[in-house]
Design a protein around this motif. Structure first.
Motif, PDB file in Angstrom:
ATOM      1  N   VAL A 144       0.846  -1.207   0.000  1.00 13.76           N
ATOM      2  CA  VAL A 144       0.000   0.000   0.000  1.00 13.76           C
ATOM      3  C   VAL A 144       0.877   1.252   0.000  1.00 13.76           C
ATOM      4  N   TYR A 145       2.160   1.109   0.363  1.00 13.64           N
ATOM      5  CA  TYR A 145       3.082   2.256   0.314  1.00 13.64           C
ATOM      6  C   TYR A 145       3.678   2.430  -1.081  1.00 13.64           C
ATOM      7  N   GLY A 146       3.411   1.487  -1.992  1.00  8.84           N
ATOM      8  CA  GLY A 146       3.911   1.577  -3.365  1.00  8.84           C
ATOM      9  C   GLY A 146       5.430   1.587  -3.402  1.00  8.84           C
ATOM     10  N   ASP A 147       5.980   2.494  -4.225  1.00 10.18           N
ATOM     11  CA  ASP A 147       7.436   2.690  -4.276  1.00 10.18           C
ATOM     12  C   ASP A 147       7.699   3.840  -3.297  1.00 10.18           C
ATOM     13  N   VAL A 161       1.711   5.078  -5.034  1.00  9.78           N
ATOM     14  CA  VAL A 161       1.255   3.901  -5.789  1.00  9.78           C
ATOM     15  C   VAL A 161       0.826   4.303  -7.198  1.00  9.78           C
ATOM     16  N   ASN A 162       1.283   3.538  -8.195  1.00 13.82           N
ATOM     17  CA  ASN A 162       0.813   3.721  -9.561  1.00 13.82           C
ATOM     18  C   ASN A 162      -0.589   3.108  -9.678  1.00 13.82           C
ATOM     19  N   PRO A 163      -1.614   3.932  -9.966  1.00 12.75           N
ATOM     20  CA  PRO A 163      -2.981   3.364  -9.981  1.00 12.75           C
ATOM     21  C   PRO A 163      -3.302   2.538 -11.219  1.00 12.75           C
ATOM     22  N   GLY A 173      -6.019  -2.791  -4.894  1.00 10.07           N
ATOM     23  CA  GLY A 173      -7.033  -3.689  -4.332  1.00 10.07           C
ATOM     24  C   GLY A 173      -6.962  -3.699  -2.809  1.00 10.07           C
ATOM     25  N   LYS A 174      -5.752  -3.797  -2.280  1.00 11.17           N
ATOM     26  CA  LYS A 174      -5.586  -3.819  -0.817  1.00 11.17           C
ATOM     27  C   LYS A 174      -5.913  -2.450  -0.225  1.00 11.17           C
ATOM     28  N   ARG A 175      -5.622  -1.377  -0.968  1.00 11.80           N
ATOM     29  CA  ARG A 175      -5.956  -0.036  -0.452  1.00 11.80           C
ATOM     30  C   ARG A 175      -7.474   0.114  -0.350  1.00 11.80           C
ATOM     31  N   PRO A 294       7.984  -4.185 -14.142  1.00 10.12           N
ATOM     32  CA  PRO A 294       7.686  -2.768 -13.898  1.00 10.12           C
ATOM     33  C   PRO A 294       7.233  -2.483 -12.470  1.00 10.12           C
ATOM     34  N   ASP A 295       7.550  -1.259 -12.042  1.00  5.18           N
ATOM     35  CA  ASP A 295       7.069  -0.708 -10.755  1.00  5.18           C
ATOM     36  C   ASP A 295       7.576  -1.454  -9.529  1.00  5.18           C
ATOM     37  N   ASP A 296       8.691  -2.151  -9.652  1.00  8.61           N
ATOM     38  CA  ASP A 296       9.223  -2.863  -8.485  1.00  8.61           C
ATOM     39  C   ASP A 296       9.670  -1.828  -7.437  1.00  8.61           C
TER      40      ASP A 296
END
Ligand SMILES: NC(=O)c1ccc[n+]([C@@H]2O[C@H](COP(=O)([O-])OP(=O)(O)OC[C@H]3O[C@@H](n4cnc5c(N)ncnc54)[C@H](O)[C@@H]3O)[C@@H](O)[C@H]2O)c1
Ligand SMILES: O=C(O)[C@H]1O[C@H](OP(=O)(O)OP(=O)(O)OC[C@H]2O[C@@H](n3ccc(=O)[nH]c3=O)[C@H](O)[C@@H]2O)[C@H](O)[C@@H](O)[C@@H]1O
Length: 340
Positions: A144-147, A161-163, A173-175, A294-296
């Motif tokens: 939920v903290y994204g990158d 977070v990239n939506p 989904g978890k957010r 992507p988005d790791d």
């Protein structure tokens, strides 16, 4: 009605048996996703208490009956094949809601199903909690903290977070699941608990699960190169599963809604993790670099001040002590003995 995000509404009435004068029923506990990795360890711990009856529901997407074989047929245990995106009618006092694929490979496999599981699954479990007056705990995630742009991550950080990315079905989904939990709490007085779990590892992870610890351990045992995804400097903080289960039960039994970070603050780069696994399991194995996805997230480490203060919890098992325990389980399942 709501103060600081906390409900002032009384929770719905629990089952009348809870307050029966002459008959104290067992505590009936539902574990969704209980055939999975963390869920099955949680079930083991809950079943140790003779006052608990445990019901597991699972659709076996990433979980397996094998993880629960020691309890099948036990009079205090019930296993139901059920998908949480469909409503469920059972009579319970507590709900541990874990059902959701967790490994990125699996949650990206059918992203629409992943988001349905998080949104409709959580909605269904909250509806159940409301009808029977049960307390419900959601296993949310550090994703939920994204990158994250704040390090280490505290619970009051809203995330980055990239939506619309390939991980969003899980992260967003978890957010939404967290939002639903708080809305049911404020609007209906439901007793909620939210755990933000950070990378957890241990025995019973699927061997080809795709997550980094299970990948490296399986690769080291099979004498295959350890695949460090680029750049290799990205960090994670790894929590052993018995510590995680202890934290989840404390959160459920305590008085705080959360969200509370539950994880081990010991932080490692993926290169450091590969070197540790190599040293412990197979000093001759190669370490190679491979493409990333992507988005790791580039860094992740929990601030566990809240867990320490509010739950009296902190992890006990260091990575170096947890890896050999997982190695033993993987060797048994792969049928590869340690060389003398
Ligand atoms: N392991 C971790 O590092 C980690 C980190 C953060 C959060 N979590 C959360 O903890 C929970 C458990 O994770 P895990 O590592 O044990 O994963 P897992 O994949 O081993 O377990 C998930 C279980 O849920 C079941 N499931 C999936 N979709 C379902 C559906 N629609 N209906 C019913 N059952 C369904 C699967 O079959 C499986 O048994 C998940 O909610 C995950 O998001 C795990
Ligand atoms: O703890 C969390 O909150 C989340 O952590 C994980 O997500 P992730 O950290 O991406 O997990 P991995 O797939 O194990 O990846 C961790 C790191 O290892 C790297 N990696 C992965 C696999 C591999 O073979 N090699 C490798 O270097 C990835 O690039 C990544 O940087 C879980 O799978 C999520 O379910 C969970 O919610």
């Amino acid at each position: 009605m709501a103060l600081n995000g906390q409900s002032t509404k009384p929770p719905p009435n629990p089952s009348p048996l809870r307050s029966a004068k002459f008959f104290q029923a067992n505590m009936r506990i539902l574990v969704t996703g209980g055939a999975g990795f963390i869920g099955s360890h949680l079930v083991d711990r809950l079943m140790q208490n003779e006052k608990n009856e445990v019901i597991v529901v699972d659709n076996y997407f990433t979980g397996s009956k094998d993880n629960l074989k020691q309890w099948i047929g036990h009079p205090r245990f019930e296993l139901i094949r059920h998908d949480v995106t469909e409503p469920l009618l059972v009579e319970v006092d507590q709900i541990y809601h874990l059902a959701c694929p967790a490994s990125p490979i699996f949650y990206k496999y059918n992203p629409v199903k992943t988001i349905k599981t998080n949104v409709m699954g959580t909605l269904n479990m909250l509806g159940l909690a409301k009808r029977v007056g049960a307390r419900i705990l959601l296993t949310s995630t550090s994703e939920v903290y994204g990158d994250p742009l704040v390090h280490p991550q505290t619970e009051d950080y809203w995330g980055n977070v990239n939506p619309i990315g390939v991980r969003s079905c899980y992260d967003e989904g978890k957010r939404v699941a967290e939002t639903l939990m708080f809305d049911y709490h404020r609007q209906h007085g439901i007793e909620i608990r939210i755990a933000r779990i950070f990378n957890t590892y241990g025995p019973r992870m699927n061997i080809d699960d795709g997550r980094v610890v299970s990948n490296f351990i399986a690769q080291a045992i099979r004498d295959e190169p350890l695949t460090v995804q680029l750049p290799g400097t990205q960090t994670r903080s790894f929590c052993y599963v018995s510590d995680m289960v202890d934290g989840l039960i404390r959160l459920m039994e305590g008085e705080n809604t959360g969200p509370i970070n539950i994880g081990n603050p010991g932080e490692f780069t993926m290169v450091e993790l590969a070197e540790t696994v190599k040293e412990i399991i197979n000093p001759n194995v190669k370490i190679i670099s491979v493409e990333n996805t992507p988005d790791d997230p580039r860094q992740r480490k929990p601030d566990i001040t809240k867990a320490r203060e509010l739950l009296g919890w902190e992890p006990k098992i260091k990575l170096r002590d947890g890896v050999p325990l997982m190695e033993e389980d993987f060797r048994q399942r792969l049928g590869v003995a340690k060389k003398a």
